[in-house]
Motif scaffolding. Structure first.
Motif, PDB file in Angstrom:
ATOM      1  N   ALA A 260     -15.085  15.439  -5.662  1.00 16.21           N
ATOM      2  CA  ALA A 260     -14.056  16.410  -5.285  1.00 16.21           C
ATOM      3  C   ALA A 260     -14.636  17.676  -4.677  1.00 16.21           C
ATOM      4  CB  ALA A 260     -13.192  16.759  -6.500  1.00 16.21           C
ATOM      5  N   ASP A 261     -15.859  18.039  -5.063  1.00 16.56           N
ATOM      6  CA  ASP A 261     -16.462  19.258  -4.517  1.00 16.56           C
ATOM      7  C   ASP A 261     -17.006  19.059  -3.112  1.00 16.56           C
ATOM      8  OD1 ASP A 261     -18.431  17.508  -5.458  1.00 16.56           O
ATOM      9  OD2 ASP A 261     -19.862  19.145  -5.808  1.00 16.56           O
ATOM     10  N   ARG A 262     -17.071  17.792  -2.650  1.00 21.02           N
ATOM     11  CA  ARG A 262     -17.662  17.498  -1.342  1.00 21.02           C
ATOM     12  C   ARG A 262     -16.657  16.890  -0.363  1.00 21.02           C
ATOM     13  NH1 ARG A 262     -22.733  13.866  -2.328  1.00 21.02           N
ATOM     14  NH2 ARG A 262     -23.328  14.675  -0.287  1.00 21.02           N
ATOM     15  N   LEU A 263     -15.660  16.213  -0.888  1.00 21.96           N
ATOM     16  CA  LEU A 263     -14.715  15.496  -0.039  1.00 21.96           C
ATOM     17  C   LEU A 263     -13.284  15.915  -0.336  1.00 21.96           C
ATOM     18  CD1 LEU A 263     -16.175  11.867  -0.233  1.00 21.96           C
ATOM     19  CD2 LEU A 263     -16.537  13.551   1.582  1.00 21.96           C
ATOM     20  N   GLU A 264     -12.446  15.865   0.705  1.00 26.88           N
ATOM     21  CA  GLU A 264     -11.023  16.189   0.600  1.00 26.88           C
ATOM     22  C   GLU A 264     -10.213  14.995   1.083  1.00 26.88           C
ATOM     23  OE1 GLU A 264      -7.837  19.305   2.700  1.00 26.88           O
ATOM     24  OE2 GLU A 264      -9.958  19.284   3.314  1.00 26.88           O
ATOM     25  N   LEU A 265      -9.220  14.579   0.304  1.00 25.62           N
ATOM     26  CA  LEU A 265      -8.394  13.427   0.657  1.00 25.62           C
ATOM     27  C   LEU A 265      -7.255  13.879   1.566  1.00 25.62           C
ATOM     28  CD1 LEU A 265      -8.047  10.361   0.058  1.00 25.62           C
ATOM     29  CD2 LEU A 265      -6.498  11.015  -1.789  1.00 25.62           C
ATOM     30  N   LEU A 266      -7.224  13.327   2.790  1.00 25.74           N
ATOM     31  CA  LEU A 266      -6.181  13.659   3.748  1.00 25.74           C
ATOM     32  C   LEU A 266      -5.051  12.642   3.752  1.00 25.74           C
ATOM     33  CD1 LEU A 266      -8.340  14.755   6.832  1.00 25.74           C
ATOM     34  CD2 LEU A 266      -7.469  16.173   4.964  1.00 25.74           C
ATOM     35  N   HIS A 267      -5.370  11.394   3.460  1.00 20.85           N
ATOM     36  CA  HIS A 267      -4.350  10.329   3.459  1.00 20.85           C
ATOM     37  C   HIS A 267      -4.857   9.173   2.612  1.00 20.85           C
ATOM     38  CE1 HIS A 267      -1.239   7.553   4.984  1.00 20.85           C
ATOM     39  NE2 HIS A 267      -2.205   6.656   4.962  1.00 20.85           N
ATOM     40  N   CYS A 268      -3.954   8.543   1.867  1.00 23.01           N
ATOM     41  CA  CYS A 268      -4.280   7.330   1.115  1.00 23.01           C
ATOM     42  C   CYS A 268      -2.976   6.574   0.912  1.00 23.01           C
ATOM     43  CB  CYS A 268      -4.924   7.684  -0.217  1.00 23.01           C
ATOM     44  SG  CYS A 268      -5.612   6.260  -1.108  1.00 23.01           S
ATOM     45  N   GLY A 269      -2.795   5.469   1.644  1.00 21.63           N
ATOM     46  CA  GLY A 269      -1.533   4.758   1.564  1.00 21.63           C
ATOM     47  C   GLY A 269      -1.637   3.320   2.026  1.00 21.63           C
ATOM     48  N   LEU A 270      -0.607   2.536   1.704  1.00 20.04           N
ATOM     49  CA  LEU A 270      -0.545   1.110   2.000  1.00 20.04           C
ATOM     50  C   LEU A 270       0.427   0.838   3.141  1.00 20.04           C
ATOM     51  CD1 LEU A 270      -0.300  -0.149  -1.685  1.00 20.04           C
ATOM     52  CD2 LEU A 270      -2.305  -0.400  -0.205  1.00 20.04           C
ATOM     53  N   THR A 271       0.042  -0.074   4.033  1.00 16.27           N
ATOM     54  CA  THR A 271       0.901  -0.498   5.136  1.00 16.27           C
ATOM     55  C   THR A 271       0.828  -2.014   5.262  1.00 16.27           C
ATOM     56  OG1 THR A 271       0.481   1.542   6.363  1.00 16.27           O
ATOM     57  CG2 THR A 271       1.358  -0.325   7.610  1.00 16.27           C
ATOM     58  N   PRO A 272       1.964  -2.738   5.203  1.00 15.75           N
ATOM     59  CA  PRO A 272       1.911  -4.198   5.407  1.00 15.75           C
ATOM     60  C   PRO A 272       1.546  -4.531   6.848  1.00 15.75           C
ATOM     61  CG  PRO A 272       4.004  -3.490   4.408  1.00 15.75           C
ATOM     62  CD  PRO A 272       3.320  -2.260   4.904  1.00 15.75           C
ATOM     63  N   VAL A 273       0.674  -5.503   7.030  1.00 16.31           N
ATOM     64  CA  VAL A 273       0.335  -6.016   8.360  1.00 16.31           C
ATOM     65  C   VAL A 273       0.592  -7.521   8.339  1.00 16.31           C
ATOM     66  CG1 VAL A 273      -1.471  -6.344  10.088  1.00 16.31           C
ATOM     67  CG2 VAL A 273      -1.402  -4.226   8.739  1.00 16.31           C
ATOM     68  N   PRO A 274       1.517  -8.022   9.165  1.00 12.13           N
ATOM     69  CA  PRO A 274       1.868  -9.448   9.135  1.00 12.13           C
ATOM     70  C   PRO A 274       0.696 -10.341   9.552  1.00 12.13           C
ATOM     71  CG  PRO A 274       3.510  -8.162  10.351  1.00 12.13           C
ATOM     72  CD  PRO A 274       2.336  -7.268  10.138  1.00 12.13           C
ATOM     73  N   SER A 275       0.668 -11.541   9.001  1.00 14.44           N
ATOM     74  CA  SER A 275      -0.316 -12.534   9.422  1.00 14.44           C
ATOM     75  C   SER A 275       0.083 -13.101  10.777  1.00 14.44           C
ATOM     76  CB  SER A 275      -0.386 -13.669   8.394  1.00 14.44           C
ATOM     77  OG  SER A 275      -0.964 -14.825   8.966  1.00 14.44           O
ATOM     78  N   PRO A 276      -0.756 -12.962  11.805  1.00 14.58           N
ATOM     79  CA  PRO A 276      -0.407 -13.515  13.119  1.00 14.58           C
ATOM     80  C   PRO A 276      -0.296 -15.026  13.107  1.00 14.58           C
ATOM     81  CG  PRO A 276      -2.691 -12.796  13.096  1.00 14.58           C
ATOM     82  CD  PRO A 276      -2.086 -12.315  11.817  1.00 14.58           C
ATOM     83  N   TYR A 277      -0.956 -15.676  12.174  1.00 11.10           N
ATOM     84  CA  TYR A 277      -0.941 -17.139  12.098  1.00 11.10           C
ATOM     85  C   TYR A 277       0.412 -17.622  11.589  1.00 11.10           C
ATOM     86  CZ  TYR A 277      -5.675 -15.522  12.339  1.00 11.10           C
ATOM     87  OH  TYR A 277      -6.803 -14.835  12.727  1.00 11.10           O
ATOM     88  N   HIS A 278       0.944 -16.926  10.604  1.00 15.30           N
ATOM     89  CA  HIS A 278       2.256 -17.291  10.074  1.00 15.30           C
ATOM     90  C   HIS A 278       3.379 -16.880  11.020  1.00 15.30           C
ATOM     91  CE1 HIS A 278      -0.336 -17.537   6.542  1.00 15.30           C
ATOM     92  NE2 HIS A 278       0.561 -18.374   6.041  1.00 15.30           N
TER      93      HIS A 278
END
Length: 354
Positions: A260-278
């Motif tokens: 925490a003293d060295r790094l700052e979190l700007l974004h952390c989140g989940l996004t679904p990405v469809p399978s191109p094969y399906h």
């Protein structure tokens, strides 16, 4: 201790069968722009973009190229790129790709490129030298096989019994802390890192784990080979497929804790990405093309780990056993194309060096 993998399958195979990884990179386009725009770089300043887990380069070149385009729009003219991966990576294919018309060098001929043949769980370049770091579909790999596993009926985080799961998650936490600690050393103050990797939804019970359906298929094929005497039972029980999708909480933990003293979190989140094969299967109904494409996609990223962790420790010829495994995959997919979905949650993490 056994390394997790020696890299992706080379000689153009991974690039030819990594459409999904390209889709993951595209899903983070807006975040990549945000990462570049958050940099405090003046026109005419020199920047270094580091790419962690480059593979053969097709998808990495697209990510890096987009970053260079955005930097050039801001007036940056002195740009260098550092591509990092394991020493056993197919560096020759990467060099060929960088020399092609599709390379970002065709648009930015004055950019300079360096290779760093070193795993990203340690520092790969000089301290405070990286302006922007990117990593696509790579940071979910473990550095090694967790020791002392006993999981004869599963290959993956989603299937592991409690004692084995504890060891797998402990290894994943140790590796993620090591990855971020190394980046904290390499990033310049104000430098930004964008990582995309497989994620898990820890808000539901049981945890929704990316690629669980695919690993169910891989486990069925592996168990069939154990039952046939091709792979020793003890060897199979001691192996897990060394990819661990993280939850948002697991990904944020080092930044909110020891770093925490060295790094700052700007974004952390989940996004679904469809399978191109399906998606293609739903459109065309072509089961055989789907089965072969889905199996080839799997082989491109998994072959070296399976060969090293299972087939090279078996009685038969590793090449023949590897071929048999993926032939079983194709057969099962043709017979039951809807039974093994690729359910993805891409976890994107953006971090700034304080």
């Amino acid at each position: 201790m056994t390394k997790a993998t020696t890299g992706m399958r080379g000689k153009g195979y991974y690039d030819a069968h990594s459409t999904f990884q390209g889709d993951v990179a595209a899903s983070g386009a807006a975040l990549l722009e945000q990462a570049v725009d958050s940099l405090k770089t003046a026109a005419g300043s020199a920047v270094t973009v580091a790419d962690y887990g480059c593979g053969e380069g097709k998808n990495s070149m697209a990510i890096v190229g987009s970053a260079l385009d955005r930097l050039a729009e801001r007036g940056v003219t002195q740009m260098s790129v550092l591509h990092s991966d394991l020493p056993t990576n197919d560096w020759s294919s990467l060099a060929t790709n960088l020399s092609s018309e599709a390379s970002y060098l065709s648009r930015h001929p004055d950019a300079r490129v360096l290779f760093a043949p070193r795993g990203f769980f340690e520092r790969v370049t000089m301290r405070s030298s990286v302006t922007l770091g990117t990593s696509g579909s790579a940071a979910h790999w473990l550095s090694r096989q967790p020791p002392g596993l006993d999981m004869p009926d599963g290959l993956y985080r989603s299937d592991a019994p409690p004692a084995a799961l504890e060891k797998i998650l402990a290894q994943a936490a140790e590796d993620w802390l090591a990855f971020l600690s190394a980046r904290a050393d390499e990033l310049q103050p104000g430098g930004v890192l964008l990582v995309q990797m497989l994620g898990s939804d820890g808000e539901v019970d049981p945890v929704r784990v990316s690629a669980a359906g695919l690993l169910k298929l891989m486990n069925e094929c592996g168990r069939q080979m154990v039952d046939a005497g091709d792979v020793p039972e003890a060897t199979y029980a001691a192996y897990c497929f060394p990819v661990v999708p993280r939850t948002v909480e697991e990904a944020a933990a080092p930044v909110n804790g020891p770093l925490a003293d060295r790094l700052e979190l700007l974004h952390c989140g989940l996004t679904p990405v469809p399978s191109p094969y399906h998606v293609a299967l739903e459109k065309t109904g072509d089961v055989e093309t789907f089965a072969k494409g889905y199996a080839a996609f799997t082989r491109a990223f998994s072959e070296t780990s399976l060969r090293q962790g299972l087939f090279s420790k078996s009685e038969g010829d590793p090449d023949a056993l590897t071929d048999r495994f993926f032939a079983l995959m194709v057969k099962k997919l043709i017979e039951n194309p809807n039974d093994y979905p690729f359910d993805d949650l891409t976890l994107a993490v953006m971090i700034r060096r304080r």
